[in-house]
Design a protein around this motif. Structure first.
Motif, PDB file in Angstrom:
ATOM      1  N   VAL A 129       0.839  -1.199   0.000  1.00 38.64           N
ATOM      2  CA  VAL A 129       0.000   0.000   0.000  1.00 38.64           C
ATOM      3  C   VAL A 129       0.872   1.247   0.000  1.00 38.64           C
ATOM      4  CG1 VAL A 129      -2.030  -1.036   1.058  1.00 38.64           C
ATOM      5  CG2 VAL A 129      -0.210  -0.181   2.516  1.00 38.64           C
ATOM      6  N   ARG A 130       0.358   2.276  -0.626  1.00 41.94           N
ATOM      7  CA  ARG A 130       1.059   3.561  -0.726  1.00 41.94           C
ATOM      8  C   ARG A 130       0.143   4.667  -0.230  1.00 41.94           C
ATOM      9  NH1 ARG A 130       1.068   7.652  -4.655  1.00 41.94           N
ATOM     10  NH2 ARG A 130      -0.349   6.411  -5.967  1.00 41.94           N
ATOM     11  N   ILE A 131       0.735   5.657   0.439  1.00 41.51           N
ATOM     12  CA  ILE A 131      -0.031   6.817   0.895  1.00 41.51           C
ATOM     13  C   ILE A 131       0.048   7.883  -0.192  1.00 41.51           C
ATOM     14  CG2 ILE A 131      -0.307   8.575   2.676  1.00 41.51           C
ATOM     15  CD1 ILE A 131       1.153   6.725   4.596  1.00 41.51           C
ATOM     16  N   ASP A 132      -1.088   8.215  -0.767  1.00 40.87           N
ATOM     17  CA  ASP A 132      -1.149   9.263  -1.784  1.00 40.87           C
ATOM     18  C   ASP A 132      -1.488  10.579  -1.086  1.00 40.87           C
ATOM     19  OD1 ASP A 132      -1.246  10.665  -4.138  1.00 40.87           O
ATOM     20  OD2 ASP A 132      -3.251   9.978  -4.701  1.00 40.87           O
ATOM     21  N   GLY A 133      -0.451  11.204  -0.519  1.00 40.81           N
ATOM     22  CA  GLY A 133      -0.648  12.437   0.239  1.00 40.81           C
ATOM     23  C   GLY A 133       0.126  12.404   1.539  1.00 40.81           C
ATOM     24  N   ASP A 134      -0.382  13.128   2.533  1.00 40.60           N
ATOM     25  CA  ASP A 134       0.314  13.247   3.811  1.00 40.60           C
ATOM     26  C   ASP A 134      -0.084  12.122   4.758  1.00 40.60           C
ATOM     27  OD1 ASP A 134       1.539  15.575   2.929  1.00 40.60           O
ATOM     28  OD2 ASP A 134      -0.068  16.855   3.703  1.00 40.60           O
ATOM     29  N   GLY A 135       0.777  11.926   5.759  1.00 37.74           N
ATOM     30  CA  GLY A 135       0.496  10.932   6.782  1.00 37.74           C
ATOM     31  C   GLY A 135       1.538   9.835   6.809  1.00 37.74           C
ATOM     32  N   PHE A 136       1.531   9.068   7.895  1.00 34.10           N
ATOM     33  CA  PHE A 136       2.447   7.957   8.087  1.00 34.10           C
ATOM     34  C   PHE A 136       1.674   6.748   8.594  1.00 34.10           C
ATOM     35  CE2 PHE A 136       5.071  11.688   8.356  1.00 34.10           C
ATOM     36  CZ  PHE A 136       6.297  11.318   7.820  1.00 34.10           C
ATOM     37  N   PHE A 137       2.136   5.563   8.201  1.00 29.25           N
ATOM     38  CA  PHE A 137       1.627   4.342   8.812  1.00 29.25           C
ATOM     39  C   PHE A 137       2.186   4.251  10.235  1.00 29.25           C
ATOM     40  CE2 PHE A 137       2.031   3.173   4.239  1.00 29.25           C
ATOM     41  CZ  PHE A 137       0.685   3.005   3.962  1.00 29.25           C
ATOM     42  N   ALA A 138       1.430   3.651  11.126  1.00 33.85           N
ATOM     43  CA  ALA A 138       1.888   3.407  12.490  1.00 33.85           C
ATOM     44  C   ALA A 138       2.048   1.907  12.693  1.00 33.85           C
ATOM     45  CB  ALA A 138       0.914   3.984  13.506  1.00 33.85           C
ATOM     46  N   VAL A 139       3.175   1.496  13.264  1.00 34.25           N
ATOM     47  CA  VAL A 139       3.434   0.080  13.530  1.00 34.25           C
ATOM     48  C   VAL A 139       3.899  -0.059  14.975  1.00 34.25           C
ATOM     49  CG1 VAL A 139       3.986  -0.462  11.121  1.00 34.25           C
ATOM     50  CG2 VAL A 139       5.816   0.236  12.673  1.00 34.25           C
ATOM     51  N   ARG A 140       3.639  -1.223  15.545  1.00 37.23           N
ATOM     52  CA  ARG A 140       3.997  -1.467  16.946  1.00 37.23           C
ATOM     53  C   ARG A 140       4.943  -2.651  17.041  1.00 37.23           C
ATOM     54  NH1 ARG A 140      -0.708  -1.864  21.226  1.00 37.23           N
ATOM     55  NH2 ARG A 140      -0.377   0.397  21.247  1.00 37.23           N
ATOM     56  N   ASP A 141       5.891  -2.525  17.953  1.00 36.56           N
ATOM     57  CA  ASP A 141       6.865  -3.584  18.215  1.00 36.56           C
ATOM     58  C   ASP A 141       6.353  -4.432  19.366  1.00 36.56           C
ATOM     59  OD1 ASP A 141       9.055  -5.176  18.496  1.00 36.56           O
ATOM     60  OD2 ASP A 141      10.332  -3.646  19.397  1.00 36.56           O
ATOM     61  N   GLY A 142       5.765  -5.590  19.062  1.00 37.13           N
ATOM     62  CA  GLY A 142       5.269  -6.482  20.106  1.00 37.13           C
ATOM     63  C   GLY A 142       3.981  -5.980  20.726  1.00 37.13           C
ATOM     64  N   GLU A 143       3.546  -6.689  21.806  1.00 35.83           N
ATOM     65  CA  GLU A 143       2.291  -6.346  22.460  1.00 35.83           C
ATOM     66  C   GLU A 143       2.343  -4.999  23.159  1.00 35.83           C
ATOM     67  OE1 GLU A 143      -0.568  -7.806  22.346  1.00 35.83           O
ATOM     68  OE2 GLU A 143       0.093  -9.452  21.078  1.00 35.83           O
TER      69      GLU A 143
END
Length: 272
Positions: free
Chosen positions: A94-108
């Motif tokens: 997936v690609r973001i067409d515009g502003d913003g960031f994906f958020a990811v978490r390391d573990g629980e």
């Protein structure tokens, strides 16, 4: 000692840093979601040989006489312009067409990181993860696992919503399966931590991380484009041009040092 000697040394150090930044940009020319950097400089405090005088009693004013003492690093900026799109036709790319960031978490209970790298995958448990196994986040929490027994296939729309195809052939949104985006006030304030990820700093945004839906005009987040990845925004033509500038600048400053050394040799030779 000659001031020019130390000015030349500071110039060589500055251009060496510039070359380090350029080298890293070129090395990441094919890195997904990579944002190039640039080195910015400022002059060092100048030495005042004679002060300024104001006009007085019909006499004109006199400007100050100052000698610069070299250059120092002002900032290393991260340029958050969008990279070009690469079509892969893989649903989880997936690609973001515009502003913003994906958020990811390391573990629980691990930390939350931001990224523009949308090269996501499905692991054996049906979880949406990054290449390093970080869980992709939705609104306030990680995305739940996909029930592969109930869903035979799925797609992702521009709002980040997963649309599942059931075993009976009908399609419907999957509950809780919507990718969230984070809008950052000052993207250049993010800290690079490696692995195509950023850590939020106090100068990037105020308060806690706020999760928003993609393609939200009220927030200003971009749309999600499935089947595409955002490539690096590094421009090789510009980087090679800056490399030539840095190389010539380094050579010129080294010439200042050798010239200053020759002058000192002449001074030492006066005693003979």
């Amino acid at each position: 000692m000659l001031r020019s000697l130390y000015s030349g040394v500071s110039g060589m150090r500055g251009f060496q840093t510039k070359l380090d930044v350029i080298g890293n940009n070129i090395a990441n020319v094919n890195t997904i979601g990579f944002k190039g950097s640039r080195a910015m400089f400022k002059d060092i405090l100048s030495q005042t040989v004679a002060g300024v005088t104001a006009p007085l009693d019909g006499n004109g004013g006199v400007n100050a006489k100052q000698i610069g003492l070299g250059v120092t690093l002002a900032a290393i900026d991260t340029i958050h312009t969008p990279g070009s799109a690469m079509t892969t036709n893989v649903v989880t790319d997936v690609r973001i067409d515009g502003d913003g960031f994906f958020a990811v978490r390391d573990g629980e209970d691990g930390g939350i990181f931001l990224t523009r790298d949308g090269n996501f995958k499905i692991d054996a448990a049906g979880q949406i993860v990054t290449s390093d196994g970080y869980r992709v986040m939705g609104a306030d929490d990680v995305l739940p696992a996909i029930d592969t027994a109930a869903v035979t296939a799925f797609s992702i729309d521009q709002n980040g919503q997963f649309i599942g195809v059931n075993v009976d052939g009908t399609s419907a949104p999957i509950d809780g399966m919507q990718i969230a985006l984070v809008k950052v006030t000052n993207p250049s304030g993010l800290e690079k931590v490696g692995g195509n990820m950023y850590r939020v700093t106090p100068n990037a945004m105020e308060g806690d991380i706020v999760f928003s839906a993609p393609n939200d005009p009220a927030v200003g987040t971009g749309a999600i484009i499935s089947g595409q990845l955002e490539m690096s925004n590094v421009d090789l033509t510009g980087e090679f041009t800056e490399m030539i500038v840095a190389q010539r600048g380094f050579q010129a400053n080294s010439k200042i040092i050798t010239t200053s050394d020759e002058v000192l040799q002449e001074v030492l030779g006066l005693k003979r």
